[in-house]
Design a protein around this motif. Structure first.
Motif, short mmCIF file in Angstrom:
data_model
loop_
_atom_site.label_atom_id
_atom_site.label_comp_id
_atom_site.label_asym_id
_atom_site.label_seq_id
_atom_site.Cartn_x
_atom_site.Cartn_y
_atom_site.Cartn_z
N ASP A 1 0.84 -1.21 0.00
CA ASP A 1 0.00 0.00 0.00
C ASP A 1 0.87 1.26 0.00
O ASP A 1 0.52 2.27 -0.64
CB ASP A 1 -0.91 0.00 1.22
N SER A 2 1.99 1.20 0.72
CA SER A 2 2.89 2.35 0.74
C SER A 2 3.44 2.64 -0.65
O SER A 2 3.50 3.79 -1.08
CB SER A 2 4.04 2.11 1.72
N VAL A 3 3.84 1.61 -1.36
CA VAL A 3 4.36 1.78 -2.72
C VAL A 3 3.27 2.32 -3.65
O VAL A 3 3.48 3.24 -4.45
CB VAL A 3 4.92 0.45 -3.25
N THR A 4 2.07 1.76 -3.52
CA THR A 4 0.97 2.18 -4.40
C THR A 4 0.63 3.65 -4.20
O THR A 4 0.52 4.43 -5.17
CB THR A 4 -0.27 1.31 -4.12
N SER A 5 0.46 4.05 -2.93
CA SER A 5 0.10 5.44 -2.66
C SER A 5 1.24 6.39 -3.04
O SER A 5 1.02 7.49 -3.57
CB SER A 5 -0.29 5.62 -1.20
N SER A 6 2.48 5.98 -2.77
CA SER A 6 3.62 6.83 -3.09
C SER A 6 3.78 6.97 -4.61
O SER A 6 4.10 8.07 -5.11
CB SER A 6 4.90 6.25 -2.48
N ALA A 7 3.58 5.89 -5.34
CA ALA A 7 3.68 5.97 -6.80
C ALA A 7 2.58 6.86 -7.36
O ALA A 7 2.82 7.65 -8.32
CB ALA A 7 3.60 4.56 -7.40
N ARG A 8 1.39 6.77 -6.78
CA ARG A 8 0.28 7.62 -7.25
C ARG A 8 0.62 9.10 -7.01
O ARG A 8 0.42 9.96 -7.89
CB ARG A 8 -1.01 7.24 -6.52
N GLN A 9 1.14 9.38 -5.83
CA GLN A 9 1.49 10.78 -5.54
C GLN A 9 2.64 11.25 -6.43
O GLN A 9 2.68 12.41 -6.86
CB GLN A 9 1.89 10.89 -4.06
N THR A 10 3.58 10.36 -6.72
CA THR A 10 4.70 10.74 -7.59
C THR A 10 4.23 11.11 -8.98
O THR A 10 4.71 12.07 -9.60
CB THR A 10 5.71 9.58 -7.65
N ARG A 11 3.30 10.36 -9.51
CA ARG A 11 2.78 10.67 -10.85
C ARG A 11 2.12 12.06 -10.86
O ARG A 11 2.28 12.85 -11.82
CB ARG A 11 1.80 9.60 -11.29
N LYS A 12 1.37 12.36 -9.77
CA LYS A 12 0.78 13.68 -9.68
C LYS A 12 1.85 14.77 -9.63
O LYS A 12 1.73 15.84 -10.29
CB LYS A 12 -0.12 13.79 -8.45
N ASN A 13 2.89 14.49 -8.85
CA ASN A 13 3.97 15.47 -8.73
C ASN A 13 4.68 15.69 -10.06
O ASN A 13 5.07 16.82 -10.40
CB ASN A 13 4.98 15.02 -7.68
N LEU A 14 4.87 14.60 -10.80
CA LEU A 14 5.54 14.73 -12.10
C LEU A 14 4.69 15.52 -13.09
O LEU A 14 5.22 16.27 -13.94
CB LEU A 14 5.87 13.34 -12.65
N ARG A 15 3.37 15.34 -13.01
CA ARG A 15 2.51 16.11 -13.92
C ARG A 15 2.48 17.60 -13.54
O ARG A 15 2.28 18.47 -14.38
CB ARG A 15 1.08 15.55 -13.88
N LEU A 16 2.70 17.86 -12.23
CA LEU A 16 2.69 19.25 -11.76
C LEU A 16 4.00 19.97 -12.07
O LEU A 16 4.03 21.21 -12.20
CB LEU A 16 2.41 19.27 -10.25
N ALA A 17 5.08 19.22 -12.19
CA ALA A 17 6.42 19.83 -12.32
C ALA A 17 6.56 20.78 -13.51
O ALA A 17 7.13 21.88 -13.39
CB ALA A 17 7.47 18.74 -12.37
#
Length: 442
Positions: free
Chosen positions: A37-53
């Motif tokens: 679950d930690s990997v899943t949530s962290s990967a989801r947040q990372t994708r959002k961060n990459l789209r925001l960058a």
């Protein structure tokens, strides 16, 4: 180890192994799910961060400010040769090299890394010409797993203790019938033939108790019958010996008169008279032995112990019976507390047997060894075959199958009983062709 303890340990081990297996399985399942679950949530947040960058780059300060507003992670980035950090204790060098290679290859990746003692899940990905790495702290997750592990260990230990207690109670209840049966068996061995077990229930222990009671009843009946038969036999022997005494006394008196007139008898009458006198003497000895054995069986023979010098007592027996010239005596002064009359009975029997069967090569030795005082009677006769040795002290037993010897077959049995009354024993050694040795130990 007692069976009760073995059952308790086995029960505790079985429950303990099961508890450990269940706890370990539960821990690893929960751990796997939490980490996933930690990997899943962290990967989801990372994708959002990459789209925001791309909205803020190349202005890194604005980008870090936007990321701070989201919260829950720290950022390490690199644009060209320039790096930027959201936390002063993190740097690009803390990013695992393998993860950097994945990101530089244009893919999203993650790896767990511990920085300054803090566990992180590092997730990285490319955004244009920038490399962005997000450090998600797993300190809380690790703490939760540690708490879960401690709870499972404590619960498993408590479960093992409870299992040991339950096993002890179970073993005690399960083995209670066995303990009762053991006590009943000891009571039977001590002669309490009326001992019985309570029959509780219809399980295996109930059947066992019933079978034990049937065995005890049969044993009581059999022993009662044997005791009655033995009592009848003893009474019969005593009655026969007693009834024979009166006519035998007359026969002995008549034989004595006949012996006084042997010289005046004709030759053809003298030999039958001698045989008659000899047979009357043999019959008298047999009746005396029967009387003594019946008194020993009845338990009416008493022991009158006194301080006795074995050497002097044995020498007196030799002189009284005229054997001192035929027997070699090697005796040292040995003081024991015993009944001199019974000692004389035993020694006279052993020496008389040795002279009868071994000739004049009889040696008597008196002394004390490391164990007890002893009187040893040895002869150089033909010896006794091994198959007869175990029967020598049986009543009326004779090694000669023709039973032509002058003895009654009761002498050694009487000597054995007298030795038992004195708290001693008679040991025998014999080898055909070499002789026989009887040893009285007191």
């Amino acid at each position: 180890m007692p069976l009760r303890r073995r059952l308790t340990i086995a029960f505790a081990l079985a429950v303990g192994v099961s508890a450990v297996a269940l706890a370990a399985g539960s821990y690893f399942v929960v751990r796997h799910n939490l980490l996933h679950d930690s990997v899943t949530s962290s990967a989801r947040q990372t994708r959002k961060n990459l789209r925001l960058a791309p909205t803020y780059l190349p202005n890194t300060e604005d980008l870090l400010g936007a990321y701070r507003g989201v919260g829950g992670f720290d950022t390490v980035g690199k644009v060209g040769r320039q790096s930027f950090l959201s936390k002063f204790n993190l740097r690009v060098g803390d990013v695992p090299p393998a993860l950097r290679r994945i990101v530089q290859g244009g893919r999203l990746g993650y790896q767990r890394e511990s920085v300054n003692g803090t566990p992180y899940l590092v997730v990285g990905g490319p955004s244009g010409n920038a490399e962005l790495y997000f450090f998600f702290s797993e300190q809380g997750l690790r703490h939760e797993l540690s708490v879960l592990r401690n709870i499972l260990l404590a619960g498993g230990g408590l479960l093992v203790l409870l299992a040991a207690l339950a096993g002890a109670l179970f073993a005690r209840e399960a083995l209670r019938p066995v303990a009762r049966a053991s006590e009943a068996a000891h009571s039977l061995a001590e002669g309490l033939l009326e001992t019985r077990l309570p029959v509780e229930g219809r399980d295996e222990f109930g059947s066992w108790a019933q079978a034990f009671n049937e065995m005890a009843s049969a044993l009581e009946t059999k022993i009662s019958a044997l005791s009655a038969a033995q009592a009848r036999e003893r009474r019969f022997t005593a009655d026969v010996a007693h009834e024979l005494r009166t006519p035998l006394t007359a026969l002995v008196g008549e034989a004595s008169l006949l012996r006084e007139h042997l010289d005046r008898m004709p030759d053809q009458s003298r030999r039958p008279a001698e045989l008659l006198i000899e047979d009357v003497g043999r019959l008298r000895r047999l009746v005396e032995d029967l009387m003594e054995i019946s008194r020993l069986d009845a338990g009416v023979e008493s022991v009158q112990p006194a301080a006795t010098d074995l050497a002097a007592a044995v020498a007196a027996v030799m002189r009284a019976r005229g054997w001192d010239g035929r027997v070699r005596l090697d005796a040292e002064k040995t003081i024991v507390t015993t009944d001199p009359r019974r000692l004389e009975r035993i020694v006279s029997n052993l020496v008389g047997n040795a002279l009868e069967h071994g000739g004049d090569g009889v040696a008597v030795r008196v002394g004390r060894d490391a164990e007890r005082a002893f009187v040893e009677v040895a002869d150089q006769g033909p010896g006794i075959p091994p198959e007869h040795l175990s029967h020598l002290f049986e009543r009326f037993y004779k090694a000669d199958p023709s039973r032509s010897g002058p003895g009654s077959g009761l002498g050694l049995a009487i000597a054995h009983e007298n030795a038992r009354l004195l708290g001693g024993e008679i040991q025998v050694w014999s080898e055909p062709g070499k002789g026989t040795r009887f040893t009285l130990r007191l």
